[in-house]
Design a protein around this motif. Sequence first.
Motif, PDB file in Angstrom:
ATOM      1  N   GLY A  59       0.791  -1.335  -0.024  1.00  0.00           N
ATOM      2  CA  GLY A  59       0.038  -0.034   0.034  1.00  0.00           C
ATOM      3  C   GLY A  59       0.928   1.340  -0.073  1.00  0.00           C
ATOM      4  N   SER A 105       6.642  -0.452   7.108  1.00  0.00           N
ATOM      5  CA  SER A 105       5.129  -0.705   7.675  1.00  0.00           C
ATOM      6  C   SER A 105       5.059   0.235   8.686  1.00  0.00           C
ATOM      7  CB  SER A 105       5.244  -2.209   8.254  1.00  0.00           C
ATOM      8  OG  SER A 105       3.965  -2.566   8.693  1.00  0.00           O
ATOM      9  N   GLN A 106       3.827   1.036   8.782  1.00  0.00           N
ATOM     10  CA  GLN A 106       3.547   1.858   9.692  1.00  0.00           C
ATOM     11  C   GLN A 106       3.200   0.890  10.866  1.00  0.00           C
ATOM     12  OE1 GLN A 106       1.233   3.703  12.280  1.00  0.00           O
ATOM     13  NE2 GLN A 106      -0.258   2.488  11.276  1.00  0.00           N
ATOM     14  N   GLY A 108       3.588  -2.123  11.543  1.00  0.00           N
ATOM     15  CA  GLY A 108       4.502  -3.285  11.967  1.00  0.00           C
ATOM     16  C   GLY A 108       3.972  -4.567  12.081  1.00  0.00           C
ATOM     17  N   VAL A 156      -7.722   5.449   8.776  1.00  0.00           N
ATOM     18  CA  VAL A 156      -7.087   4.166   7.962  1.00  0.00           C
ATOM     19  C   VAL A 156      -6.319   4.616   6.926  1.00  0.00           C
ATOM     20  CG1 VAL A 156      -7.916   2.367   6.544  1.00  0.00           C
ATOM     21  CG2 VAL A 156      -8.847   2.593   8.845  1.00  0.00           C
ATOM     22  N   LEU A 243      -4.370   6.608  -4.626  1.00  0.00           N
ATOM     23  CA  LEU A 243      -4.705   5.632  -3.605  1.00  0.00           C
ATOM     24  C   LEU A 243      -5.569   6.152  -2.616  1.00  0.00           C
ATOM     25  CD1 LEU A 243      -4.911   2.721  -2.313  1.00  0.00           C
ATOM     26  CD2 LEU A 243      -2.388   3.320  -1.147  1.00  0.00           C
ATOM     27  N   LYS A 244      -5.036   7.618  -2.024  1.00  0.00           N
ATOM     28  CA  LYS A 244      -5.728   8.161  -1.138  1.00  0.00           C
ATOM     29  C   LYS A 244      -7.261   8.436  -1.472  1.00  0.00           C
ATOM     30  CE  LYS A 244      -3.930   7.748   1.692  1.00  0.00           C
ATOM     31  NZ  LYS A 244      -2.771   7.095   1.917  1.00  0.00           N
ATOM     32  N   GLU A 247      -9.410   5.094  -1.825  1.00  0.00           N
ATOM     33  CA  GLU A 247      -9.562   4.614  -0.446  1.00  0.00           C
ATOM     34  C   GLU A 247     -10.897   5.282   0.427  1.00  0.00           C
ATOM     35  OE1 GLU A 247      -6.329   2.950   2.559  1.00  0.00           O
ATOM     36  OE2 GLU A 247      -5.591   4.613   1.549  1.00  0.00           O
TER      37      GLU A 247
HETATM   38  O1  M6R Z   1       0.818  -0.901   8.413  1.00  0.00           O
HETATM   39  P1  M6R Z   1       1.521  -0.854   6.935  1.00  0.00           P
HETATM   40  O2  M6R Z   1       2.372   0.184   6.632  1.00  0.00           O
HETATM   41  O3  M6R Z   1       2.441  -2.012   6.745  1.00  0.00           O
HETATM   42  O4  M6R Z   1       0.384  -0.881   6.134  1.00  0.00           O
HETATM   43  C1  M6R Z   1       0.418  -1.089   4.617  1.00  0.00           C
HETATM   44  C2  M6R Z   1      -0.933  -0.889   3.927  1.00  0.00           C
HETATM   45  O5  M6R Z   1      -2.016  -1.707   4.501  1.00  0.00           O
HETATM   46  C3  M6R Z   1      -1.494   0.644   3.905  1.00  0.00           C
HETATM   47  O6  M6R Z   1      -0.415   1.590   3.541  1.00  0.00           O
HETATM   48  C4  M6R Z   1      -2.507   0.854   3.430  1.00  0.00           C
HETATM   49  O7  M6R Z   1      -2.456   0.903   2.029  1.00  0.00           O
HETATM   50  C5  M6R Z   1      -3.180   2.030   3.765  1.00  0.00           C
HETATM   51  N1  M6R Z   1      -4.647   1.946   4.066  1.00  0.00           N
HETATM   52  C6  M6R Z   1      -3.112   3.467   2.913  1.00  0.00           C
HETATM   53  O8  M6R Z   1      -3.724   4.420   3.120  1.00  0.00           O
END
Ligand code: M6R
Length: 367
Positions: A59, A105-106, A108, A156, A243-244, A247
């Motif tokens: 993502g 990864s945000q 993790g 999200v 993507l923003k 979503e």
């Molecule tokens: O927590 P992560 O960074 O691993 O998440 C990856 C994607 O699931 C995340 O970036 C998703 O695409 C978001 N909803 C984007 O806004």
Amino acid sequence: EKGGYEHFMLKEIFEQPKSVHDTMRGRLLVDEGIIKMAGIWDHLERFKNANRIIIIACGTSWHAGLIGEYLIEEYARIPVEVEYASEFRYRNPIITDKDVVIAISQSGETADTMAALKLAKEKGAFIYGICNVVDSSIARITDAGSYTHAGPEIGVASTKAFTAQLTILTLIAFKLGKHNGNLGNADFMSLIAELDAIPKRIEEVLNTTHEQIKEIAKDFVETTNFLYLGRGYNYPAALEGALKLKEISYIHAEGYPAAEMKHGPIALIDENMPIVIIAPKRGHYDKIVSNVQEIKARKGKIIAVVNKGDRQVSEMADYVIEIPETSECFSPIVASVPLQLLAYYIAVYRGANVDQPRNLAKSVTVE
Ligand code: M6R
């Protein structure tokens, strides 16, 4: 807890001057001319001797990874590949103990990213994490890493975590470039001084574009399709902008490298197709001008993100959003902010639940 904002997403967009600053704090020492990152420093030889760096993510974090590829290849001259964690995981990838794998990864906790990392670790690669959540599963399994200090991200749709990821990747690229001799001292010093001022640039963008974007968004409440275009560093920024929008507003949007338009997507362009084009002065500007001319000739509606004082693109555009001029490598950070706001307001006017979009979870813990 939303700090007076209507949604977490808007609060988090506005937190970006601080979250980018916090991510650099203690690491970027401009006066001393130093980037301090223990995770890189302690394993400098692994990075210096790496055959290549493989970035894996999903993502928005994957979009940050694509920009990381441009940064690390330009400044450290180490070959980089960027992979969707899910694809990497299931295609028997070639990984050796000479490879460095960086997971972004945000949360993790993303299952696909975690599975890909386990595989890379088994094959002997050195694995590095860029996570926002402290002590998360990915942060724990990696050999070393750097946290993004964006603070908790509740919306999200990822916003401040993305710009914090770009900040870390920029620091890594500059640090590696400095230590492996590919980034000379004078360039290093001027780049870090500019990076240090990026939080101020973001602040400026928020102040000067917010009201304007609220108005622009009103014209696109009924729109069903969008194209986002950019070149170079701003090609991934275009993907992220699209993507923003999809979503949170549920409008179909696609991002493309601007030059790919003529290989297919140009067939979609007519007076009903809005095209967001990121066109900063530094970064293939002349080429972007001709892309804008091609769109104009087909009556596409142009929303251009340009630098202050821009003339050529602005004259052709239906809507002009101005951002400050920066070195090309920083432009995705500043250009992303108005695109986040645009997606946010279009979604709000459509009555969508921006913090909790349908069908989506903040962290995707299934493969
Ligand atoms: O927590 P992560 O960074 O691993 O998440 C990856 C994607 O699931 C995340 O970036 C998703 O695409 C978001 N909803 C984007 O806004």
